[in-house]
Design a protein around this motif. Structure first.
Motif, PDB file in Angstrom:
ATOM      1  N   ASP A 158       0.807  -1.213   0.000  1.00  0.00           N
ATOM      2  CA  ASP A 158       0.000   0.000   0.000  1.00  0.00           C
ATOM      3  C   ASP A 158       0.845   1.270   0.000  1.00  0.00           C
ATOM      4  N   GLN A 159       1.872   1.321   0.821  1.00  0.00           N
ATOM      5  CA  GLN A 159       2.683   2.523   0.901  1.00  0.00           C
ATOM      6  C   GLN A 159       3.437   2.764  -0.404  1.00  0.00           C
ATOM      7  N   LEU A 162       1.043   4.179  -2.951  1.00  0.00           N
ATOM      8  CA  LEU A 162       0.803   5.598  -2.700  1.00  0.00           C
ATOM      9  C   LEU A 162       1.984   6.440  -3.163  1.00  0.00           C
ATOM     10  N   ASP A 181      -6.637  14.024  -1.831  1.00  0.00           N
ATOM     11  CA  ASP A 181      -6.390  13.167  -0.672  1.00  0.00           C
ATOM     12  C   ASP A 181      -6.442  11.730  -1.175  1.00  0.00           C
ATOM     13  N   THR A 183      -5.674   7.723  -0.539  1.00  0.00           N
ATOM     14  CA  THR A 183      -5.404   6.674   0.446  1.00  0.00           C
ATOM     15  C   THR A 183      -5.388   5.324  -0.249  1.00  0.00           C
ATOM     16  N   ASP A 185      -5.704   1.132   0.735  1.00  0.00           N
ATOM     17  CA  ASP A 185      -5.995   0.117   1.746  1.00  0.00           C
ATOM     18  C   ASP A 185      -6.155  -1.230   1.070  1.00  0.00           C
ATOM     19  N   THR A 190      -8.346   5.103  -2.987  1.00  0.00           N
ATOM     20  CA  THR A 190      -9.472   6.032  -2.887  1.00  0.00           C
ATOM     21  C   THR A 190      -8.977   7.429  -3.233  1.00  0.00           C
TER      22      THR A 190
END
Length: 239
Positions: A158-159, A162, A181, A183, A185, A190
């Motif tokens: 995930d990181q 991103l 924004d 995110t 997960d 999102t």
């Protein structure tokens, strides 16, 4: 990749002294839209394409302007149009201003030529010798081959997803991470925040979907019309 890597080497050509019937028959037989034209010494002197046969007297599509316009244009323009619609020789109707590339030309150079000149094919030459031709179909085959040869990338966590997405947005410049924004997960991205052009939405979703490990993209972006301030959220809410 270079022109020599993707070009068609067995190029069908037509002589400048050939009749338009011969040229049309070749085009129809090989299902092509254009042919290089060679002179008696085998040098490239033009390109003849389907568009060169659109305005012909035989099918009633010859261009004929009102007399007063012809008067303003002068006899040269009228004569040229007459030859294009009546001549039986390829050399009279072909496009003479032919742009070519070398065998070591990059694909980006070839595409730039096609875009600038609005052509579907570019002859490849070595000196005065025609050695191949690159068409849009050749570029499509190269695209397919590259995609098939690319090994699937290992999914990112995930990181990493991103970080990759933020880096892509900064590099491409079609959306500022400061107005968004984002995110992630368990592979679900999102997208929340503001965009000021609806086309940004598709680009943001595309950028996210191309990252290995992304399983889904949720679109919660809000479009703000820059002049009126009107807002519009995604119709679907997810992609």
């Amino acid at each position: 990749m270079r022109a020599s890597d993707i070009m068609t080497r067995d190029v069908k050509t037509v002589a400048a002294e050939a009749t338009i019937d011969e040229a049309v028959n070749i085009l129809l037989s090989i299902r092509a839209s254009g042919l290089p034209v060679l002179d008696a010494a085998g040098r490239l002197v033009g390109i003849v394409s389907e568009s060169d046969f659109l305005h012909r007297v035989e099918i009633g599509t010859a261009k004929r302007r009102p007399r007063w316009i012809e008067f303003l244009l002068g006899p040269g323009e009228v004569a040229e149009a007459y030859v294009m619609s009546h001549s039986r020789k390829v050399g009279d109707v072909m496009t003479r201003d032919v742009v070519t590339v070398a065998a070591n030309a990059s694909l980006s150079e070839i595409v730039a030529v096609m875009d600038k000149r609005k052509v579907k094919r570019v002859p490849v030459v070595t000196g005065d010798e025609l050695v191949g031709i690159v068409t849009r179909s050749d570029l499509l085959r190269a695209l397919t081959a590259c995609r098939q040869a690319s090994a699937p990338a290992a999914p990112l966590d995930d990181q990493a997803i991103l970080d990759r997405l933020i880096a892509e947005l900064k590099e491409q410049g079609f959306a500022s991470p400061r107005t968004l924004d984002v995110t992630v997960d368990r592979g679900v991205v999102t997208l929340t925040g503001e965009i000021f052009d609806e086309r940004q939405r598709a680009a943001l979703i595309c950028a996210a979907e191309n990252i290995p490990g992304v399983t889904r993209v949720l679109d919660q972006l809000v479009w703000i019309e820059p002049f009126s301030g009107m807002t519009l959220e995604s119709k679907t809410g997810m992609m």
